[in-house]
Structure formats: structure tokens, C-alpha cells
Design a protein around this motif. Structure first.
Motif, PDB file in Angstrom:
ATOM      1  N   ARG A 187       0.838  -1.207   0.000  1.00 54.49           N
ATOM      2  CA  ARG A 187       0.000   0.000   0.000  1.00 54.49           C
ATOM      3  C   ARG A 187       0.878   1.265   0.000  1.00 54.49           C
ATOM      4  O   ARG A 187       0.916   2.042   0.950  1.00 54.49           O
ATOM      5  CB  ARG A 187      -0.944  -0.007   1.198  1.00 54.49           C
ATOM      6  N   VAL A 188       1.583   1.430  -1.086  1.00 54.16           N
ATOM      7  CA  VAL A 188       2.375   2.636  -1.278  1.00 54.16           C
ATOM      8  C   VAL A 188       2.489   2.889  -2.776  1.00 54.16           C
ATOM      9  O   VAL A 188       2.749   1.977  -3.563  1.00 54.16           O
ATOM     10  CB  VAL A 188       3.778   2.511  -0.638  1.00 54.16           C
ATOM     11  N   GLY A 189       2.226   4.117  -3.162  1.00 52.79           N
ATOM     12  CA  GLY A 189       2.311   4.489  -4.563  1.00 52.79           C
ATOM     13  C   GLY A 189       2.815   5.907  -4.691  1.00 52.79           C
ATOM     14  O   GLY A 189       3.401   6.466  -3.757  1.00 52.79           O
ATOM     15  N   THR A 190       2.545   6.515  -5.816  1.00 50.47           N
ATOM     16  CA  THR A 190       3.132   7.824  -6.065  1.00 50.47           C
ATOM     17  C   THR A 190       2.542   8.928  -5.189  1.00 50.47           C
ATOM     18  O   THR A 190       3.196   9.950  -4.980  1.00 50.47           O
ATOM     19  CB  THR A 190       2.962   8.211  -7.544  1.00 50.47           C
ATOM     20  N   ARG A 191       1.341   8.726  -4.664  1.00 47.82           N
ATOM     21  CA  ARG A 191       0.778   9.771  -3.810  1.00 47.82           C
ATOM     22  C   ARG A 191       1.462   9.814  -2.448  1.00 47.82           C
ATOM     23  O   ARG A 191       1.237  10.740  -1.663  1.00 47.82           O
ATOM     24  CB  ARG A 191      -0.730   9.602  -3.654  1.00 47.82           C
ATOM     25  N   SER A 192       2.297   8.838  -2.139  1.00 45.90           N
ATOM     26  CA  SER A 192       3.020   8.804  -0.868  1.00 45.90           C
ATOM     27  C   SER A 192       4.386   9.481  -0.951  1.00 45.90           C
ATOM     28  O   SER A 192       5.100   9.536   0.042  1.00 45.90           O
ATOM     29  CB  SER A 192       3.209   7.349  -0.422  1.00 45.90           C
ATOM     30  N   GLU A 193       4.763   9.978  -2.125  1.00 48.48           N
ATOM     31  CA  GLU A 193       6.112  10.505  -2.321  1.00 48.48           C
ATOM     32  C   GLU A 193       6.231  11.961  -1.866  1.00 48.48           C
ATOM     33  O   GLU A 193       5.299  12.751  -2.045  1.00 48.48           O
ATOM     34  CB  GLU A 193       6.479  10.453  -3.807  1.00 48.48           C
ATOM     35  N   PRO A 194       7.380  12.358  -1.341  1.00 49.22           N
ATOM     36  CA  PRO A 194       7.648  13.787  -1.121  1.00 49.22           C
ATOM     37  C   PRO A 194       7.737  14.504  -2.466  1.00 49.22           C
ATOM     38  O   PRO A 194       8.208  13.936  -3.458  1.00 49.22           O
ATOM     39  CB  PRO A 194       9.008  13.792  -0.415  1.00 49.22           C
ATOM     40  N   ARG A 195       7.298  15.743  -2.512  1.00 50.31           N
ATOM     41  CA  ARG A 195       7.285  16.501  -3.771  1.00 50.31           C
ATOM     42  C   ARG A 195       8.669  16.546  -4.418  1.00 50.31           C
ATOM     43  O   ARG A 195       8.797  16.470  -5.641  1.00 50.31           O
ATOM     44  CB  ARG A 195       6.776  17.924  -3.504  1.00 50.31           C
ATOM     45  N   ARG A 196       9.694  16.675  -3.620  1.00 50.98           N
ATOM     46  CA  ARG A 196      11.051  16.793  -4.161  1.00 50.98           C
ATOM     47  C   ARG A 196      11.480  15.538  -4.910  1.00 50.98           C
ATOM     48  O   ARG A 196      12.335  15.602  -5.810  1.00 50.98           O
ATOM     49  CB  ARG A 196      12.026  17.081  -3.011  1.00 50.98           C
ATOM     50  N   LYS A 200      -0.846   4.947  -8.511  1.00 49.14           N
ATOM     51  CA  LYS A 200      -0.928   6.079  -7.585  1.00 49.14           C
ATOM     52  C   LYS A 200      -1.015   5.623  -6.125  1.00 49.14           C
ATOM     53  O   LYS A 200      -0.574   6.344  -5.229  1.00 49.14           O
ATOM     54  CB  LYS A 200      -2.156   6.944  -7.921  1.00 49.14           C
ATOM     55  N   GLU A 201      -1.568   4.409  -5.886  1.00 46.79           N
ATOM     56  CA  GLU A 201      -1.822   4.007  -4.510  1.00 46.79           C
ATOM     57  C   GLU A 201      -1.282   2.637  -4.118  1.00 46.79           C
ATOM     58  O   GLU A 201      -1.454   2.232  -2.974  1.00 46.79           O
ATOM     59  CB  GLU A 201      -3.333   4.041  -4.226  1.00 46.79           C
ATOM     60  N   GLU A 202      -0.624   1.930  -5.023  1.00 44.20           N
ATOM     61  CA  GLU A 202      -0.049   0.637  -4.638  1.00 44.20           C
ATOM     62  C   GLU A 202       1.120   0.280  -5.549  1.00 44.20           C
ATOM     63  O   GLU A 202       1.275   0.825  -6.638  1.00 44.20           O
ATOM     64  CB  GLU A 202      -1.092  -0.490  -4.676  1.00 44.20           C
ATOM     65  N   THR A 203       1.940  -0.636  -5.038  1.00 49.68           N
ATOM     66  CA  THR A 203       3.001  -1.260  -5.822  1.00 49.68           C
ATOM     67  C   THR A 203       2.752  -2.764  -5.793  1.00 49.68           C
ATOM     68  O   THR A 203       2.460  -3.326  -4.735  1.00 49.68           O
ATOM     69  CB  THR A 203       4.391  -0.957  -5.243  1.00 49.68           C
ATOM     70  N   ILE A 204       2.841  -3.397  -6.943  1.00 46.79           N
ATOM     71  CA  ILE A 204       2.582  -4.831  -7.079  1.00 46.79           C
ATOM     72  C   ILE A 204       3.816  -5.502  -7.671  1.00 46.79           C
ATOM     73  O   ILE A 204       4.379  -5.014  -8.650  1.00 46.79           O
ATOM     74  CB  ILE A 204       1.378  -5.111  -8.005  1.00 46.79           C
ATOM     75  N   LEU A 205       4.251  -6.608  -7.064  1.00 47.07           N
ATOM     76  CA  LEU A 205       5.250  -7.459  -7.700  1.00 47.07           C
ATOM     77  C   LEU A 205       4.765  -8.894  -7.605  1.00 47.07           C
ATOM     78  O   LEU A 205       4.177  -9.301  -6.597  1.00 47.07           O
ATOM     79  CB  LEU A 205       6.632  -7.313  -7.070  1.00 47.07           C
ATOM     80  N   TYR A 206       4.958  -9.650  -8.690  1.00 48.75           N
ATOM     81  CA  TYR A 206       4.397 -10.994  -8.723  1.00 48.75           C
ATOM     82  C   TYR A 206       5.172 -11.907  -9.652  1.00 48.75           C
ATOM     83  O   TYR A 206       5.966 -11.445 -10.485  1.00 48.75           O
ATOM     84  CB  TYR A 206       2.918 -10.949  -9.126  1.00 48.75           C
ATOM     85  N   VAL A 207       4.930 -13.200  -9.481  1.00 49.00           N
ATOM     86  CA  VAL A 207       5.618 -14.238 -10.239  1.00 49.00           C
ATOM     87  C   VAL A 207       4.590 -15.275 -10.670  1.00 49.00           C
ATOM     88  O   VAL A 207       3.690 -15.634  -9.901  1.00 49.00           O
ATOM     89  CB  VAL A 207       6.704 -14.931  -9.390  1.00 49.00           C
ATOM     90  N   ALA A 208       4.707 -15.757 -11.884  1.00 53.13           N
ATOM     91  CA  ALA A 208       3.952 -16.924 -12.362  1.00 53.13           C
ATOM     92  C   ALA A 208       4.970 -17.998 -12.705  1.00 53.13           C
ATOM     93  O   ALA A 208       5.953 -17.728 -13.403  1.00 53.13           O
ATOM     94  CB  ALA A 208       3.125 -16.572 -13.589  1.00 53.13           C
ATOM     95  N   LEU A 209       4.737 -19.225 -12.216  1.00 52.70           N
ATOM     96  CA  LEU A 209       5.723 -20.286 -12.442  1.00 52.70           C
ATOM     97  C   LEU A 209       5.108 -21.656 -12.217  1.00 52.70           C
ATOM     98  O   LEU A 209       4.007 -21.774 -11.660  1.00 52.70           O
ATOM     99  CB  LEU A 209       6.932 -20.090 -11.530  1.00 52.70           C
TER     100      LEU A 209
END
Length: 409
Positions: free
Chosen positions: A31-40, A81-90
Motif C-alpha cells: 500500500r504505497v504508490g506515487t501519492r506517498s512521495e515527497p514533492r522533491r 498512484k496508490e499501490e506497488t505490485i510485484l508478482y511471479v507466475a511459475l
């Protein structure tokens, strides 16, 4: 399909869709995406997504890649904007190997400086190539126009300037702050057991949860911007690119499904969508016209996009606004509503047959809502809408005076 959920003592939530299959899908939703970033440091969340596979306390970047791809696995990741997803198919028999690698990545990524020096250039090239695609760039600029001054507005990739300011210490600090079990979901689909998943969780995560910080831009809710704007940008393009739209319902608003249904009627994937029939089939003014609705945790965005020749731009835009006004003024008949529901049910059925997309939808839904709705449950909720209820949504949402306009020509 059978869904199981569990919350580990660390705060990590787990959802498993058990199904007999030779292929297993495993992923983490954070639960972190671009809206969590500092402006700088706009682009920071996306830069971390790139760096997650560049080295951990246990493995180098080549070892991470070889460990999974040597057995035919497919790895992927993306940032919103509101999440990061990483996944694997195998293949199923290598599921434990993939789980160990994923846990290693979300717990032990080290952000090697020499790797960031290379990856930073990759991202800067990605930004430059994106800026050469007006049909994509216009969506980022439009969100910035609608949500101006708010962290939801800026581009996921950031800018050349902001990405150039990002260093590995900034990445490490952001990673420690946000990649914590309380803000993560482990989601899995395939021939696995909950016991397998929780056993590995206990090995990698602490047994006590700690509260997460409030993401930047969410404290106190969203304050919508000043009155709508009409902006025309001069760009070296052979087509005019046009976006109209406005802020819309959040992901937690019960009216969001009604707006989704109306959006599908107006400009969904079907060739019989109203805007496609009017602008392309009847008039031949555009090659592509589409309506979209993206809900966020505290707001949303509804928009209509089309590309046309500069000569056809004004007529096409007038027809879009006319069609929105018609939907606002004229309620759907019962027959039209039933036809729209039949079409959407069919689209949902086809989408659910794509295992990878269904898996990703499950992870994202559980991350934000704490549950995953089956297709049958979703259909039951859609069928509760009446022509009168949908007309009330259309009357509120499709008021032309509330629409922003952005035009590239």
C-alpha cells in the motif's frame, strides 16, 4: 474457486485462491504508490519498484533473475498512484523457491549504488520516450490539472529533475518506512495451502505488528481544486488529442458501480458503446474514443478521450459533450438497462477467464478493501441499480460545467 484469508501476527494479510493447476501465481501488494512521495522526489515509488530486483542481503541482481527465470518463471512489477505490485507466475513445483525470493525482495532489498546509477538512466529514457507519446502523456497532464496541487496529480514516472535528485539513501529510507508487513498483502493462486504460506511468513516477518505512517496527501482527506479549466497545449502532433472529465466517486462510494456501468455504456470496450457509435461508426470523425473511470481511496477520475484530425476536433468534442448531456437528461429505459447489464456480465465473465488478471484483481481488492468480491456478488450488486438510480448518478456526474478539458494540437 475457494478463497481463504488470514492475518499474520506481524500484520501481513494473506489471501489464497486455491485451485488445482500446474501454474502458480504469487505476489505482494504494497500500500504505497506515487501519492506517498515527497514533492522533491516524485518518481520515488516507481524507482524502488525498478530496484527491488537489483540486489538483496542474500542475492545479487543476476542471482535473483536466474533463480526464477531458470525454471521458466515470469516476474513482473508495476506502480500506481496508490499501490506497488510485484508478482511471479511459475510451475507449481517451484512455488517455494518463488516465495522465498519474493520474501527476500520485500524484506531485504539493499539498493546498491552501482545498480541505481544504471537504472536511473533507464528511467530517464523511459520518461523521455513517454513524452514522445501524446496519447499517453495527456492522461498524466490531465490528472495534474484535475488534482492540481495534490500528490495524486503528478506522473508516476516523475520528471527528469525529480528522478535525478533521488539517491539510494532516499530509496532505502522510503523502503524501510513503507515496505512493512502492516501495509502488505501476500496473495496467491494455485495448488497451495494456507499452511505453506503462513509458515514462510513466520520465518521472514516479526510476530508483532506496528502502525503504519499516514501516506502523504491522505491526511485529512482530499480537497478538490478550484473550478474546472479548459487548456489547449501546442504540441508537434499530426492529430488533436482531447480529454474531458472530472473528479468522481471514490473506491468506497456505493455509487461507483453505477458510474462504472454508465462509463461502459458511454465508451467501454464494446464497439456498440454510445460514443464509438456516434463519433466513429456514424460520423467517421475518430479512430478511437473511450470513456474511463478510475476510483481512488478518497476520490476518483472520470474521463473521455479521443484523437481526431484537427479539422474534426471541434465537431467531435461537441458530440462528446452532447452525448454526456443526453445521458444526463434522458434516463435509461428498463430494456436499455438490462441490455447494458447483460453486456457487462459477459465482459466480466471473459475477464475472469484470464487467470493472471483475476489474480491481480484479487490482490489489489484485498489490499484496499480487505475482501475480494466474486463475480456473482458483483453482479448481484449491479442488478440493484434502477434506471432512476443511474439517472441520479448521471445527472450529478455528467454536468458539462463541471468538466475539465485538455487539448493537444
Amino acid at each position: 474457486m475457494q478463497y481463504q484469508t488470514e492475518t499474520h501476527p506481524s500484520g501481513l494479510r494473506i489471501i489464497l485462491c486455491h485451485e488445482p493447476s500446474a501454474v502458480t501465481y504469487l505476489g505482494f501488494a504494497i500500500r504505497v504508490g506515487t501519492r506517498s512521495e515527497p514533492r522533491r522526489y516524485y518518481g520515488l515509488a516507481h524507482s524502488i519498484e525498478h530496484m527491488l530486483f537489483k540486489g538483496t542481503r542474500l542475492r545479487t541482481a543476476p542471482q535473483i533473475i536466474h533463480r526464477l527465470e531458470a525454471v521458466g518463471a515470469e516476474m513482473n512489477a508495476y506502480t500506481t498512484k496508490e499501490e506497488t505490485i510485484l508478482y511471479v507466475a511459475l510451475p507449481r513445483r517451484f512455488a517455494h523457491r518463488a516465495l522465498q525470493s519474493l520474501f527476500d525482495i520485500v524484506r531485504g532489498s539493499t539498493f546498491p549504488e552501482e545498480e541505481w546509477a544504471k537504472e536511473q538512466e533507464v528511467i530517464l529514457d523511459e520518461i523521455r520516450s513517454y513524452e514522445d507519446s501524446p496519447s499517453e502523456l495527456i492522461f498524466d497532464e490531465f490528472e495534474d490539472q484535475v488534482f492540481r496541487g495534490h500528490p495524486l496529480g503528478h506522473a508516476i514516472l516523475g520528471t527528469e529533475g525529480s528522478v535525478g535528485r533521488i539517491g539510494v539513501e532516499v530509496q532505502r529510507r522510503f523502503f524501510r518506512e513503507h515496505y512493512r508487513p502492516e501495509g502488505m498483502v501476500l496473495f496467491a493462486q494455485g495448488d497451495l495451502s494456507m499452511e505453506e504460506l503462513t509458515a514462510l511468513c513466520s520465518h521472514y516477518f516479526p510476530q508483532v505488528a506496528t502502525p503504519l505512517p499516514t501516506p502523504s496527501g491522505q491526511a485529512g482527506g482530499l480537497t478538490l481544486p478550484a473550478p474546472p479549466l479548459r487548456r489547449v497545449r501546442r504540441r508537434d502532433t499530426s492529430q488533436s488529442h482531447v480529454l474531458v472529465g472530472r473528479a468522481a466517486y471514490s473506491a468506497f462510494d456505493p455509487r461507483r458501480l453505477g458510474l462504472s456501468l454508465l462509463t461502459n455504456i458511454l465508451g467501454g470496450t464494446g464497439m456498440n458503446a454510445r460514443l464509438n457509435m456516434e463519433l466513429r461508426e456514424r460520423r467517421g470523425l475518430v479512430y478511437n474514443v473511450e470513456a474511463s473511470y478510475t476510483p481512488y481511496s478518497d476520490t476518483g477520475l472520470f474521463s473521455v478521450y479521443f484523437g481526431s484530425s484537427p479539422e474534426a476536433e471541434a465537431e467531435a468534442l461537441g458530440l462528446v459533450l452532447q452525448e454526456l448531456e443526453r445521458m444526463r437528461r434522458e434516463p435509461l429505459s428498463t430494456t436499455e438497462l438490462q441490455a447494458a447489464l447483460l453486456q457487462l456480465r459477459g465482459q466480466l465473465t471473459i475477464a475472469s477467464d484470464n487467470r493472471e488478471q483475476a489474480f491481480l484483481s484479487m490482490g489489489k481488492a484485498f489490499l484496499h478493501h480487505g475482501y475480494y468480491e466474486s463475480q456473482q456478488e458483483l453482479e448481484r450488486r449491479l442488478e440493484r441499480f434502477t434506471p432512476e438510480g443511474l439517472h441520479a448518478i448521471a445527472a450529478e456526474m455528467f454536468c458539462p460545467e463541471a468538466f475539465h478539458q485538455l487539448i493537444y494540437r
